[in-house]
Write a protein that holds these residues in place. Structure first.
Motif, PDB file in Angstrom:
ATOM      1  N   ASN A  18      18.247  56.556  90.758  1.00  0.00           N
ATOM      2  CA  ASN A  18      18.039  56.994  92.140  1.00  0.00           C
ATOM      3  C   ASN A  18      18.909  56.231  93.126  1.00  0.00           C
ATOM      4  O   ASN A  18      19.049  56.646  94.271  1.00  0.00           O
ATOM      5  CB  ASN A  18      16.570  56.858  92.545  1.00  0.00           C
ATOM      6  CG  ASN A  18      15.751  58.035  92.065  1.00  0.00           C
ATOM      7  OD1 ASN A  18      16.275  59.096  91.768  1.00  0.00           O
ATOM      8  ND2 ASN A  18      14.451  57.840  91.994  1.00  0.00           N
ATOM      9  N   ALA A  19      19.458  55.136  92.697  1.00  0.00           N
ATOM     10  CA  ALA A  19      20.299  54.326  93.590  1.00  0.00           C
ATOM     11  C   ALA A  19      21.761  54.503  93.198  1.00  0.00           C
ATOM     12  O   ALA A  19      22.106  54.473  92.028  1.00  0.00           O
ATOM     13  CB  ALA A  19      19.907  52.858  93.479  1.00  0.00           C
ATOM     14  N   GLU A  20      22.600  54.698  94.195  1.00  0.00           N
ATOM     15  CA  GLU A  20      24.027  54.811  93.920  1.00  0.00           C
ATOM     16  C   GLU A  20      24.589  53.458  93.487  1.00  0.00           C
ATOM     17  O   GLU A  20      25.360  53.351  92.549  1.00  0.00           O
ATOM     18  CB  GLU A  20      24.754  55.315  95.161  1.00  0.00           C
ATOM     19  CG  GLU A  20      26.189  55.674  94.905  1.00  0.00           C
ATOM     20  CD  GLU A  20      26.814  56.337  96.113  1.00  0.00           C
ATOM     21  OE1 GLU A  20      27.945  55.949  96.458  1.00  0.00           O
ATOM     22  OE2 GLU A  20      26.175  57.225  96.711  1.00  0.00           O
ATOM     23  N   ASN A  21      24.145  52.418  94.193  1.00  0.00           N
ATOM     24  CA  ASN A  21      24.546  51.052  93.884  1.00  0.00           C
ATOM     25  C   ASN A  21      23.319  50.159  93.913  1.00  0.00           C
ATOM     26  O   ASN A  21      22.395  50.387  94.692  1.00  0.00           O
ATOM     27  CB  ASN A  21      25.566  50.532  94.904  1.00  0.00           C
ATOM     28  CG  ASN A  21      26.886  51.248  94.800  1.00  0.00           C
ATOM     29  OD1 ASN A  21      27.442  51.385  93.717  1.00  0.00           O
ATOM     30  ND2 ASN A  21      27.386  51.726  95.928  1.00  0.00           N
ATOM     31  N   ILE A  22      23.329  49.130  93.072  1.00  0.00           N
ATOM     32  CA  ILE A  22      22.210  48.197  92.992  1.00  0.00           C
ATOM     33  C   ILE A  22      22.779  46.793  93.123  1.00  0.00           C
ATOM     34  O   ILE A  22      23.684  46.411  92.372  1.00  0.00           O
ATOM     35  CB  ILE A  22      21.447  48.368  91.661  1.00  0.00           C
ATOM     36  CG1 ILE A  22      20.837  49.770  91.624  1.00  0.00           C
ATOM     37  CG2 ILE A  22      20.390  47.288  91.492  1.00  0.00           C
ATOM     38  CD1 ILE A  22      20.291  50.181  90.301  1.00  0.00           C
ATOM     39  N   THR A  23      22.260  46.039  94.075  1.00  0.00           N
ATOM     40  CA  THR A  23      22.746  44.680  94.281  1.00  0.00           C
ATOM     41  C   THR A  23      22.109  43.735  93.259  1.00  0.00           C
ATOM     42  O   THR A  23      21.073  44.047  92.663  1.00  0.00           O
ATOM     43  CB  THR A  23      22.435  44.166  95.696  1.00  0.00           C
ATOM     44  OG1 THR A  23      21.021  44.032  95.841  1.00  0.00           O
ATOM     45  CG2 THR A  23      23.009  45.080  96.770  1.00  0.00           C
ATOM     46  N   GLU A  55      25.446  39.655  97.236  1.00  0.00           N
ATOM     47  CA  GLU A  55      25.588  41.088  97.518  1.00  0.00           C
ATOM     48  C   GLU A  55      26.401  41.753  96.418  1.00  0.00           C
ATOM     49  O   GLU A  55      26.935  42.839  96.612  1.00  0.00           O
ATOM     50  CB  GLU A  55      26.238  41.295  98.890  1.00  0.00           C
ATOM     51  CG  GLU A  55      25.295  40.984 100.043  1.00  0.00           C
ATOM     52  CD  GLU A  55      24.002  41.800 100.012  1.00  0.00           C
ATOM     53  OE1 GLU A  55      24.059  43.028  99.819  1.00  0.00           O
ATOM     54  OE2 GLU A  55      22.929  41.178 100.161  1.00  0.00           O
ATOM     55  N   ARG A  56      26.493  41.100  95.254  1.00  0.00           N
ATOM     56  CA  ARG A  56      27.175  41.696  94.106  1.00  0.00           C
ATOM     57  C   ARG A  56      26.547  43.056  93.836  1.00  0.00           C
ATOM     58  O   ARG A  56      25.336  43.207  93.836  1.00  0.00           O
ATOM     59  CB  ARG A  56      27.014  40.767  92.885  1.00  0.00           C
ATOM     60  CG  ARG A  56      27.470  41.320  91.559  1.00  0.00           C
ATOM     61  CD  ARG A  56      28.971  41.218  91.417  1.00  0.00           C
ATOM     62  NE  ARG A  56      29.447  41.971  90.278  1.00  0.00           N
ATOM     63  CZ  ARG A  56      30.124  41.448  89.283  1.00  0.00           C
ATOM     64  NH1 ARG A  56      30.408  40.164  89.277  1.00  0.00           N
ATOM     65  NH2 ARG A  56      30.551  42.207  88.309  1.00  0.00           N
ATOM     66  N   VAL A  57      27.390  44.066  93.620  1.00  0.00           N
ATOM     67  CA  VAL A  57      26.898  45.430  93.457  1.00  0.00           C
ATOM     68  C   VAL A  57      27.248  45.952  92.070  1.00  0.00           C
ATOM     69  O   VAL A  57      28.352  45.735  91.565  1.00  0.00           O
ATOM     70  CB  VAL A  57      27.518  46.351  94.540  1.00  0.00           C
ATOM     71  CG1 VAL A  57      27.104  47.788  94.338  1.00  0.00           C
ATOM     72  CG2 VAL A  57      27.112  45.871  95.928  1.00  0.00           C
ATOM     73  N   PHE A  58      26.276  46.651  91.478  1.00  0.00           N
ATOM     74  CA  PHE A  58      26.454  47.308  90.187  1.00  0.00           C
ATOM     75  C   PHE A  58      26.219  48.804  90.360  1.00  0.00           C
ATOM     76  O   PHE A  58      25.427  49.216  91.205  1.00  0.00           O
ATOM     77  CB  PHE A  58      25.439  46.784  89.162  1.00  0.00           C
ATOM     78  CG  PHE A  58      25.490  45.298  88.971  1.00  0.00           C
ATOM     79  CD1 PHE A  58      26.484  44.717  88.204  1.00  0.00           C
ATOM     80  CD2 PHE A  58      24.540  44.478  89.574  1.00  0.00           C
ATOM     81  CE1 PHE A  58      26.530  43.341  88.033  1.00  0.00           C
ATOM     82  CE2 PHE A  58      24.585  43.110  89.402  1.00  0.00           C
ATOM     83  CZ  PHE A  58      25.570  42.528  88.632  1.00  0.00           C
ATOM     84  N   ASN A  59      26.868  49.610  89.524  1.00  0.00           N
ATOM     85  CA  ASN A  59      26.512  51.024  89.530  1.00  0.00           C
ATOM     86  C   ASN A  59      25.232  51.179  88.709  1.00  0.00           C
ATOM     87  O   ASN A  59      24.767  50.224  88.066  1.00  0.00           O
ATOM     88  CB  ASN A  59      27.662  51.903  89.020  1.00  0.00           C
ATOM     89  CG  ASN A  59      28.012  51.671  87.562  1.00  0.00           C
ATOM     90  OD1 ASN A  59      27.147  51.480  86.707  1.00  0.00           O
ATOM     91  ND2 ASN A  59      29.303  51.691  87.259  1.00  0.00           N
ATOM     92  N   ALA A  60      24.637  52.353  88.737  1.00  0.00           N
ATOM     93  CA  ALA A  60      23.341  52.577  88.082  1.00  0.00           C
ATOM     94  C   ALA A  60      23.401  52.270  86.590  1.00  0.00           C
ATOM     95  O   ALA A  60      22.494  51.633  86.041  1.00  0.00           O
ATOM     96  CB  ALA A  60      22.877  54.011  88.313  1.00  0.00           C
TER      97      ALA A  60
END
Length: 146
Positions: A18-23, A55-60
């Motif tokens: 459901n999240a485009e990006n996840i921190t 604020e490191r971001v990962f894709n789903a």
């Protein structure tokens, strides 16, 4: 029990999709929830969770694979290693799951599905997994994020 576990896994997957990006911070919160559920399993284990504000971001896909790898490492530590202390550290560069369980000699152990799955998940996500274990001293699983 099976249905409850299946529903929990489904909710976790939906959370990621459901999240485009996840921190990293959001992932850390999910790991904290997982730890709270693991404590209810009745094993005498002390958990520690350390997370560097980020604020490191990962894709789903990356986030769910990291989360599943952490779950697998914790489950192995509780079920097979008989650990009573498990430490999970999350930072921009690396995620580490370490325990004080009975450990194993990598040369003497045929990789089980759990170890293979962790390495395959991280390879799929574009990360590297290092598994270090010493008999009678515990295991450390590192996910290198860079």
């Amino acid at each position: 029990s099976f249905a409850r576990d299946t529903m929990a896994q489904l909710r976790e997957t939906i959370w990621a999709l459901n999240a485009e990006n996840i921190t990293l911070d959001q992932l850390s919160s999910r790991v904290a929830e997982f730890i709270n559920h693991a404590k209810l399993a009745g094993h005498p284990v002390t958990f520690s969770l350390e997370s560097t504000a980020s604020e490191r971001v990962f894709n789903a896909s990356q986030a769910i694979n990291i989360f599943r790898t952490i779950q697998e490492a914790v489950n192995n530590a509780m079920k097979y290693a008989e650990a009573n202390n498990i430490l999970i550290k999350l930072s921009d560069e690396k995620i580490t799951i370490s325990d004080n369980g009975k450990g194993f000699d990598r040369k003497m152990v045929v990789n089980g599905n759990g170890l293979k799955n962790m390495e395959a998940r991280m390879e799929e996500a574009g990360f590297k997994t290092l598994i270090r274990s010493t008999p009678a001293k515990g295991t450390e699983i590192s996910i290198l994020l860079s």
